[in-house]
Design an enzyme around this catalytic site. Structure first.
Site, PDB file in Angstrom:
ATOM      1  CE  LYS B 171      -8.887   4.533   2.852  1.00  0.00           C
ATOM      2  NZ  LYS B 171      -9.324   3.825   1.668  1.00  0.00           N
ATOM      3  CE  LYS B 239      -4.446  -3.035  -0.495  1.00  0.00           C
ATOM      4  NZ  LYS B 239      -4.934  -1.642  -0.730  1.00  0.00           N
TER       5      LYS B 239
END
Lengths: 286, 286
Positions: B171, B239
């Site tokens: 991911k 992030k």
């Protein structure tokens, strides 16, 4: 204009199928005798006229299409044509050239009454063969409209993006994104291997994810094939990213992400991989 | 396993439609009473059980799904569950978490006989609503196979990519490519404007070019809308790119193109844009 005689210079992997499409769609096409006789001969079999020199072609064609590797070849050919062109002709550069050179040539030819149009393409050899290229066109509207039927024989999407050079600008932006994405995919694949995930697994997922792109599918296909000896050469990719940098410098800005991608292409070319397809940078081990 | 009671924690923009799909497809779903009562109430109307605390949920559900913003929230919730979980349960983290944290939690829960599976998704809110997410799964095969019917109620592509943490790795790689591509598009658009080509013209061409991608179409749609107050927040994008950098550092390598993209996200967040959608970086003037 109904079927003007079209001169076509540059019968490489892209140019040859493009010239073939013009012939198939009923245009008169003229090509130049060549050291490699195969390309002109295959077109002659479809009805193309073969002349002895670019000058002979420039003297007779109403529209001259150039499909050449870089601005250097374009400038050489245009200089060779400069003495034979006549007012009313249109010269069309369909390669990925330097917009600064494009605007210089356009001004020089305009002084002779000749329009110079930049009309680079995207869609690769497959798009060239199928006549489904996307063509971004820069130059004066009247000349663009005159050649639109010719362009529509080569591609399905023809967009007049602005004045002279802007077609080449948009092509460089397209390549900036596509080529830098290839460098990103290379980084992601290296990281996958270091994390114990196989490349094929990464592609299996990412082709269904938000990272999916024409570039991702192209790189995946090349890596699966494991062959990099045809396609879009790393040296030409480096040339296009350098053109993007030059554009930014001229505008007084910097391209930071693109600069990092260019560094990856520089390393690959310096390592002697320049003639390989761009996907080869994703096959290099870190 | 036939319709196990599923606890669902994290009823945000993604989690709420995911929980709704589970209910629609006949699963028993349990959610936690919340400061904002709307999300649990709308699920209760579809048949969800509403319990008072994560501990109450952890004590009763066979499968607990977490859809939370970062590893920090995941760790908080898992610590809250640690005393109530029982051997045989499966906890599934479907957010984009740090694989290092994921493996740590998996080891901690394994000691209690509980499987911890990472199963992050791509496809956005639309994919969550339609049940067409792509799900990349890391963890032990037996637990992955047990929850596969649950995952197939949420997505159409479910790929077991490897051991614990590798779902999160893949991911992060997906986001590395998609988010860095957004930064590239921002560079290309700035250059287009400096060259006198309108953004809308660039998109008109590039959506038909080799630069076409899910990301390009997404950015084009956002810029056309001119609204950046929903979608994927810049702080979360930053992030994810930091997670990619951390993965590379742990492997002893550097991500150069990604690092340049992260710098662009850092600048946007530092400029107070952190809560806007990522496409906002392509709307910033250079």
């Amino acid at each position: 204009m109904s079927s003007p005689p079209i001169g076509f210079i540059g019968l490489g992997a892209m140019g040859l199928p493009m010239a073939r499409n013009l012939l198939r769609k009923g245009f008169q096409v003229m090509v130049v005798r060549h050291r490699d006789p195969n390309a002109p001969a295959s077109l002659a079999a479809l009805g193309a006229a073969v002349v002895d020199s670019p000058a002979a072609l420039g003297g007779r064609a109403e529209v001259v299409i150039l499909m050449l590797p870089t601005s250097r070849e374009v400038e050489e050919v245009v200089l060779g044509l400069a003495d034979v062109v006549r007012p009313g002709q249109v010269v069309v550069d369909m390669g990925t050239s330097d917009p600064v050179s494009t605007r210089r040539i356009a001004a020089m030819l305009a002084a002779r009454g000749v329009a110079f149009i930049d009309a680079p393409v995207t869609g690769g050899v497959k798009g060239a063969e199928a006549g489904t290229l996307t063509i971004m066109v820069g130059g004066q509207s009247d000349a663009v409209e005159r050649i639109r039927p010719v362009l529509l024989a080569l591609g399905t999407v023809v967009v007049h993006v602005g004045e002279s050079g802007t077609g080449h600008v948009v092509k460089i932006l397209n390549n900036l994104i596509a080529l830098s994405t290839t460098a990103l995919i290379a980084e992601a694949l290296a990281l996958a291997e270091q994390s114990g995930v196989a490349r094929s697994t990464v592609f299996e997922v990412l082709e269904h994810g938000s990272a999916n792109s024409a570039t991702l599918r192209g790189v995946a296909a090349r890596l699966k094939e494991g062959r990099f000896d045809s396609g879009f050469k790393l040296v030409l990719a480096r040339k296009d990213l350098r053109l993007a940098e030059a554009l930014a410098e001229a505008a007084g800005t910097r391209l930071e992400v693109t600069a990092a991608a260019l560094a990856a292409y520089d390393r690959a070319c310096d390592a002697g991989m320049g003639d390989l397809d761009t996907a080869a940078i994703a096959a290099m081990k870190k």
